[in-house]
Write an enzyme that holds these catalytic residues in place. Sequence first.
Site, PDB file in Angstrom:
ATOM      1  N   ASP A 200       0.917  -1.016   0.082  1.00  0.00           N
ATOM      2  CA  ASP A 200       0.138  -0.071  -0.026  1.00  0.00           C
ATOM      3  C   ASP A 200       0.991   1.301  -0.020  1.00  0.00           C
ATOM      4  O   ASP A 200       2.259   1.154  -0.007  1.00  0.00           O
ATOM      5  CB  ASP A 200      -0.850  -0.113   1.170  1.00  0.00           C
ATOM      6  CG  ASP A 200      -2.266   0.654   0.871  1.00  0.00           C
ATOM      7  OD1 ASP A 200      -2.245   1.694   0.409  1.00  0.00           O
ATOM      8  OD2 ASP A 200      -3.470  -0.094   1.212  1.00  0.00           O
ATOM      9  N   GLY A 226       4.680   1.482  -1.621  1.00  0.00           N
ATOM     10  CA  GLY A 226       4.910   1.754  -2.809  1.00  0.00           C
ATOM     11  C   GLY A 226       3.585   2.334  -3.553  1.00  0.00           C
ATOM     12  O   GLY A 226       2.630   2.207  -2.881  1.00  0.00           O
ATOM     13  N   ASP A 227       3.647   2.921  -4.733  1.00  0.00           N
ATOM     14  CA  ASP A 227       2.593   3.526  -5.428  1.00  0.00           C
ATOM     15  C   ASP A 227       2.306   2.488  -6.631  1.00  0.00           C
ATOM     16  O   ASP A 227       3.271   2.615  -7.714  1.00  0.00           O
ATOM     17  CB  ASP A 227       2.779   4.882  -5.884  1.00  0.00           C
ATOM     18  CG  ASP A 227       1.858   5.545  -6.593  1.00  0.00           C
ATOM     19  OD1 ASP A 227       0.857   4.652  -6.848  1.00  0.00           O
ATOM     20  OD2 ASP A 227       1.684   6.749  -6.880  1.00  0.00           O
ATOM     21  N   PHE A 228       1.202   1.922  -6.857  1.00  0.00           N
ATOM     22  CA  PHE A 228       1.032   0.848  -7.895  1.00  0.00           C
ATOM     23  C   PHE A 228       0.996   1.531  -9.392  1.00  0.00           C
ATOM     24  O   PHE A 228       0.917   0.951 -10.389  1.00  0.00           O
ATOM     25  CB  PHE A 228       0.153  -0.089  -7.700  1.00  0.00           C
ATOM     26  CG  PHE A 228      -1.358   0.224  -7.392  1.00  0.00           C
ATOM     27  CD1 PHE A 228      -1.813   1.178  -7.851  1.00  0.00           C
ATOM     28  CD2 PHE A 228      -2.032  -0.889  -6.424  1.00  0.00           C
ATOM     29  CE1 PHE A 228      -3.313   1.515  -7.524  1.00  0.00           C
ATOM     30  CE2 PHE A 228      -3.311  -0.374  -5.805  1.00  0.00           C
ATOM     31  CZ  PHE A 228      -3.810   0.650  -6.500  1.00  0.00           C
ATOM     32  N   HIS A 246     -12.195  -1.584  -9.280  1.00  0.00           N
ATOM     33  CA  HIS A 246     -13.337  -0.843  -9.449  1.00  0.00           C
ATOM     34  C   HIS A 246     -12.896   0.786  -9.249  1.00  0.00           C
ATOM     35  O   HIS A 246     -13.672   1.560  -9.537  1.00  0.00           O
ATOM     36  CB  HIS A 246     -14.446  -1.196  -8.522  1.00  0.00           C
ATOM     37  CG  HIS A 246     -14.440  -0.979  -7.037  1.00  0.00           C
ATOM     38  ND1 HIS A 246     -15.555  -0.881  -6.267  1.00  0.00           N
ATOM     39  CD2 HIS A 246     -13.301  -0.747  -6.156  1.00  0.00           C
ATOM     40  CE1 HIS A 246     -15.174  -0.616  -5.086  1.00  0.00           C
ATOM     41  NE2 HIS A 246     -13.958  -0.564  -5.046  1.00  0.00           N
TER      42      HIS A 246
END
Lengths: 337, 337
Positions: A200, A226-228, A246
């Site tokens: 996350d 992290g930042d996906f 979603h």
Amino acid sequence: MESAAVMPARIVQLGLAFRGAKTLLSAAELGVFTALAEGPLDRDTLAKQIGIDRRGARDFFDALVALGMLERDDQGRYGNTPETALYLDRHKPTYIGGELEHFNAYVYPHWNLLTQALRTGKPQSGARASGHYSALYADPATLESLAKGMTGGSLLVAKALAVRFPWQDYKTFIDVGCAQGCLPVLIAQAYSDIAGGGFDLPPMKPLFEDYVREHGLSQRLQFFAGDFLQDPLPTADVLVLGRVLHNWDLATKKMLLKKAHEALPAGGALIVYERLIDDDRRVNAPALLASLNMLIMTAGGFDFTGADCIGWLREAGFRDVRMEPLTSEVSMLIGIK
Amino acid sequence: MESAAVMPARIVQLGLAFRGAKTLLSAAELGVFTALAEGPLDRDTLAKQIGIDRRGARDFFDALVALGMLERDDQGRYGNTPETALYLDRHKPTYIGGELEHFNAYVYPHWNLLTQALRTGKPQSGARASGHYSALYADPATLESLAKGMTGGSLLVAKALAVRFPWQDYKTFIDVGCAQGCLPVLIAQAYSDIAGGGFDLPPMKPLFEDYVREHGLSQRLQFFAGDFLQDPLPTADVLVLGRVLHNWDLATKKMLLKKAHEALPAGGALIVYERLIDDDRRVNAPALLASLNMLIMTAGGFDFTGADCIGWLREAGFRDVRMEPLTSEVSMLIGIK
């Protein structure tokens, strides 16, 4: 008379349904069910304990009785039902009221802007509307409300997922978009040989680590920051994307599935779970309304059918794609690399 | 597993019910059902006609299908159900959507303040909270929304009341708190020998007179201007107090019943109709929630049981008091002087 054959009762009931909903949400906020954890209380004691005025107390408690959320005994004392005792007492591990508290503080007021969201096609939710959770996570109170809401909303799905997937066939797993870590904790509790963790944004780290520590699982569960949207996903035998896709537009959905495929080893599994819309889009009202929630809250998010997602998974390179129900409302899709 | 026996589905469904409700309320606001009065339309045409963006259109319309408020045919065109065609087309005399529009603009947002109303015991509704409708009526837009809302909310009750009371035994009647005059018009339409009218605050006069004129009944129906908190009630063989008493505290309720008794001739009848709470206060959720609405909206109002009201009517001097259902949700009490 025409009205004898065609009655408006369903219209009026549906149009007024926000009142019963908000009554339950306020009850969760005020801690009604937690106050009754030790046993039934009379009206004045309960009102005092949750800090409400005498004027509305009787109607509020009796409305909760009529809504099936409280019981009232012959002495006029109020008590929890079996459901509210189990799921809405803040001190029980089965508590799902975090989600109701989040609906109460954040979702109910935003839905007042539904018409505006429909007219403009634009989100109405400030920080979250930017499409970047980092903006949303910047406010600690919102972060905590959201994290607890996600735990409340994930608990039953996570329990079902811990049981219904063959975890014994895998060594490691990572829940992508893990929030507090509700799912990793339940899987680690169920399978003592598996290790893994959650991925996350960095601000979630302390909340995840506290939650995992409270459950005595810090040895086996780790936080991956992290930042996906920017970074690759961490690798593990099983990756989970639950209620993540979603939130995003179609291009981002496909990009995330591609990153999951890249991060998995050959033979690894991706699990996607969501409140799926029925393929014919005419039965599952909660899933369609969840998609309108994405309209209000996000820049491009939308919910989708199982058929939609099976197509995207295959396009990303997954094989042996299958769908299985988890709860009455949520299903999972599994794809193998 | 404990959760297998005791499931939280009812909790989650109730807590989320505001979404389906608000979707219907926005549909009423946007005129979805009126746009479909001439027949089914495809998605893009309907979206354009009601002025919404493409992004949310499909989910919005399909959610209304899943909620039972629209139908979708094999060509993907959306149409009204028998119920929505009859009750939610603004151009039909059976339109009850004025009430939904009022819920949408005024009631849904105020219910966001339920917790605050419970904590303080104080109304959260600005003008109306003063307890004086004159303050509320001072804003023409609010006045019109409220008047149309009352017409939408009274239509079915008024139709039932026109049928179920022996109007042929009386010559004159006055509806106290008449708003636009929905009830007087229906009674005058059903009984050509009866005359009367409606009593309300002066700003309602033009709305009443327009509505009565539209129905061609200006010869028999007259507006009586006054403030029932200050003035005596006008006299007639039958007086009606419909959805009036619940707005007021107990002392005002009793004062209004006393004024009605004073205004009637010997043998005259008072009709009170309300969404009555069941005497045991554990079944009728809509009536208990209507009472919480009074908590939010008024300084002292509350809803009540049939037994409560029978007691107050007898105390005011009425005899032969009886109760009869009018619709599935509303009952009337009749007392004779």
